[in-house]
Design a protein around this motif. Structure first.
Motif, short mmCIF file in Angstrom:
data_model
loop_
_atom_site.label_atom_id
_atom_site.label_comp_id
_atom_site.label_asym_id
_atom_site.label_seq_id
_atom_site.Cartn_x
_atom_site.Cartn_y
_atom_site.Cartn_z
N LYS A 172 0.63 -1.11 -0.19
CA LYS A 172 -0.30 0.26 -0.21
C LYS A 172 1.14 1.14 -0.07
O LYS A 172 0.39 2.55 -0.81
CB LYS A 172 -1.07 -0.21 1.14
CG LYS A 172 -1.82 -0.73 1.01
CD LYS A 172 -2.96 -0.39 2.65
CE LYS A 172 -2.61 -0.73 3.39
NZ LYS A 172 -3.92 -1.08 4.07
N ASN A 176 1.16 4.29 -3.11
CA ASN A 176 1.62 5.64 -3.39
C ASN A 176 2.80 6.59 -3.23
O ASN A 176 2.52 7.67 -3.08
CB ASN A 176 0.81 5.91 -2.25
CG ASN A 176 -1.35 5.09 -1.77
OD1 ASN A 176 -1.69 6.20 -2.76
ND2 ASN A 176 -1.06 4.65 -0.85
N GLN A 246 -4.80 1.89 -10.10
CA GLN A 246 -4.85 2.79 -10.49
C GLN A 246 -4.66 4.51 -11.38
O GLN A 246 -5.67 4.83 -11.09
CB GLN A 246 -3.80 3.04 -8.93
CG GLN A 246 -4.04 2.21 -7.61
CD GLN A 246 -2.70 2.96 -6.83
OE1 GLN A 246 -2.18 3.63 -6.96
NE2 GLN A 246 -2.68 2.48 -5.52
N SER A 250 -8.03 6.24 -12.42
CA SER A 250 -7.42 7.57 -12.14
C SER A 250 -8.41 9.10 -13.63
O SER A 250 -9.51 9.00 -13.70
CB SER A 250 -7.07 8.19 -11.82
OG SER A 250 -6.62 7.44 -9.95
N ARG A 264 -17.27 7.52 3.22
CA ARG A 264 -16.87 5.71 3.50
C ARG A 264 -17.33 5.44 4.99
O ARG A 264 -18.06 4.47 5.58
CB ARG A 264 -15.74 6.23 4.06
CG ARG A 264 -14.80 4.57 4.67
CD ARG A 264 -12.87 4.50 4.08
NE ARG A 264 -12.56 5.98 4.25
CZ ARG A 264 -11.39 5.52 4.71
NH1 ARG A 264 -10.48 5.68 3.94
NH2 ARG A 264 -10.66 6.77 5.53
N ARG A 312 -12.65 1.95 -4.71
CA ARG A 312 -11.66 2.84 -4.34
C ARG A 312 -11.49 3.68 -3.66
O ARG A 312 -11.18 3.72 -1.73
CB ARG A 312 -10.65 2.59 -5.33
CG ARG A 312 -9.16 3.99 -4.99
CD ARG A 312 -8.35 3.86 -6.48
NE ARG A 312 -9.07 4.80 -6.91
CZ ARG A 312 -8.05 5.98 -6.97
NH1 ARG A 312 -6.85 5.83 -7.30
NH2 ARG A 312 -7.60 7.75 -7.82
N PRO A 313 -12.36 4.88 -3.49
CA PRO A 313 -12.11 5.80 -2.11
C PRO A 313 -12.86 5.07 -1.09
O PRO A 313 -12.61 6.30 0.04
CB PRO A 313 -13.01 7.11 -2.96
CG PRO A 313 -14.26 6.09 -4.08
CD PRO A 313 -13.53 5.11 -4.08
N ASN A 316 -9.89 3.18 0.46
CA ASN A 316 -8.74 4.05 0.14
C ASN A 316 -7.96 4.32 1.58
O ASN A 316 -8.89 4.89 2.35
CB ASN A 316 -8.63 4.94 -0.84
CG ASN A 316 -7.97 5.04 -1.30
OD1 ASN A 316 -6.64 4.99 -1.44
ND2 ASN A 316 -7.13 7.34 -1.75
#
Length: 406
Positions: A172, A176, A246, A250, A264, A312-313, A316
């Protein structure tokens, strides 16, 4: 003559290593130098005593030397006159310098384990070396930089958490990070439409392609593609897959703001676990409101990517997901989510009638068995205009499966 003199004076044979060849390839002087090296190499074959030169020349860069000329031509790094000069040089062609290099630079699980044994001897962590080496390999396919980076992150940033969860947390963090590896990965995909389409077909549409060095030369050369199971073309490793997902997600999010979900907390229970059934209900509502008029072509090409955009969000920063490569075919895709130390298995499948629906349920059961899980989720994408947006829990062979039709 200077090369000859240097090599004659040396008591040992000399290996010349040149880094950043891709950048240097735009320099006409450098290309002329390659031609000289080739000429010296040929002269040495005739007389080793008088024609001394470097034992070997190692050119380090992204492009294979055999493809460097194509790279230069495509990016127009030389003027037309300079290109003609190189092609007509009095020396041997600078492109004719490649020898086969058959050494496999990737690590296998046993080689990763050897490194961990040495680490364990120093720090006495008590890690399960066999388990961790296999876990690292499963995400990296032995890609050296990724293997070492995972180990570095676990050691320096995760308080030496040498566990499966620690490996996932390291990934992870790596995903990023900005760096030349991922920058080049995305740049090479973005600048080559054919390569982009190939990767999209594999990752999003689940198409099978036969490995062929000529057809997919660039992707293989860049280290993005490799030969997978049963001679099929595959993305080199799961980490590359995740980073590419990703990137593609995006791009999709930029086109559809509605998918940038920020609520979330609505999907997290009091213990901090994901309420996947609620997540899927909300996704069903989104698809019903925004995409109910879409046709079969849309569902086959976009629906699964939309789900990844949606999820994803929500996960995330805390959760982690990957797509199981072996399940992309047959209009299905298994997404495995890890969140708050729990694993959630979601199968995405294009609906083609009741028989296929039952097959999808059976596939979920088998995959749950392989993962030692008892609960799974099935999202059926139906392009039937008269469909019912149903959701229900199904008991099958001792497993509980939450099925949602969208």
């Amino acid at each position: 003559m200077e090369i000859t003199n240097i090599c004659k004076k040396s008591q040992k044979e000399i290996v010349l290593m040149i880094d950043e060849v891709d950048k240097a390839s735009s320099n006409i002087v450098f290309l002329d130098f390659l031609a000289i090296l080739r000429d010296k190499y040929n002269a040495r074959k005739k007389n080793r005593e008088t024609e001394k030169t470097f034992k070997s020349v190692i050119l380090a860069g992204v492009h294979d030397i055999k493809n460097l000329k194509v790279h230069i031509k495509e990016r127009r790094l030389l003027t037309e006159d300079e290109a003609k000069l190189i092609d007509k040089t009095t020396y041997n062609s600078p492109w004719n310098v490649a020898e086969k290099f058959n050494l496999d630079m990737t690590f296998n699980p046993e080689e990763i384990a050897t490194m961990l044994v040495e680490y364990e001897a120093d720090y006495k962590i008590g890690m399960n070396i066999a388990e961790i080496s296999k876990e690292i390999y499963s995400y990296t396919s032995g890609y050296p930089f990724l293997v070492s980076n995972i180990c570095k992150v676990i050691d320096e940033e995760l308080d030496k958490n040498w566990s499966k969860l620690g490996v996932q947390d390291a990934i992870k963090i790596i995903l990023n990070e900005k760096g030349t590896l991922f920058d080049d990965l995305i740049k090479n995909i973005e600048h080559n439409q054919e390569l982009y389409d190939t990767i999209y077909d594999i990752l999003i549409l689940g198409k099978e392609k036969i490995y062929n060095i000529d057809t997919y030369e660039k992707g293989i050369m860049y280290g993005i593609l490799r030969k997978g199971i049963n001679g099929k073309l595959a993305i080199h490793n799961k980490i590359f897959e995740l980073r590419i997902y990703q990137y593609m997600i995006s791009k999709e999010e930029a086109k559809k703001e509605v998918l940038s979900y920020e609520y979330r907390t609505n999907f997290i229970d009091e213990l901090g676990d994901l309420k996947i059934d609620v997540v899927l209900e909300k996704f069903q509502l989104l698809m019903k409101q925004e995409y109910r008029k879409q046709d079969e072509k849309f569902y086959e090409k976009q629906a699964r990517l939309l789900f990844l955009c949606f999820i994803r969000p929500i996960i995330n920063g805390t959760g982690f997901y990957y797509v199981e490569p072996q399940t992309r075919q047959d209009n299905r895709m298994d997404v495995v989510i890890t969140y708050n130390k729990k694993q959630y298995i979601i199968e995405l499948k294009i609906w083609h009638g009741k028989v296929k629906e039952q097959k999808g349920l059976d596939q979920v059961v088998r995959y749950l068995d392989s993962q030692n899980e008892n609960t799974g989720y099935l999202v059926l994408f139906s392009f039937n205009k008269k469909k019912e947006y149903t959701r229900e829990w199904i008991e099958l062979e001792g497993k509980r499966i939450f099925e949602v039709v969208v």
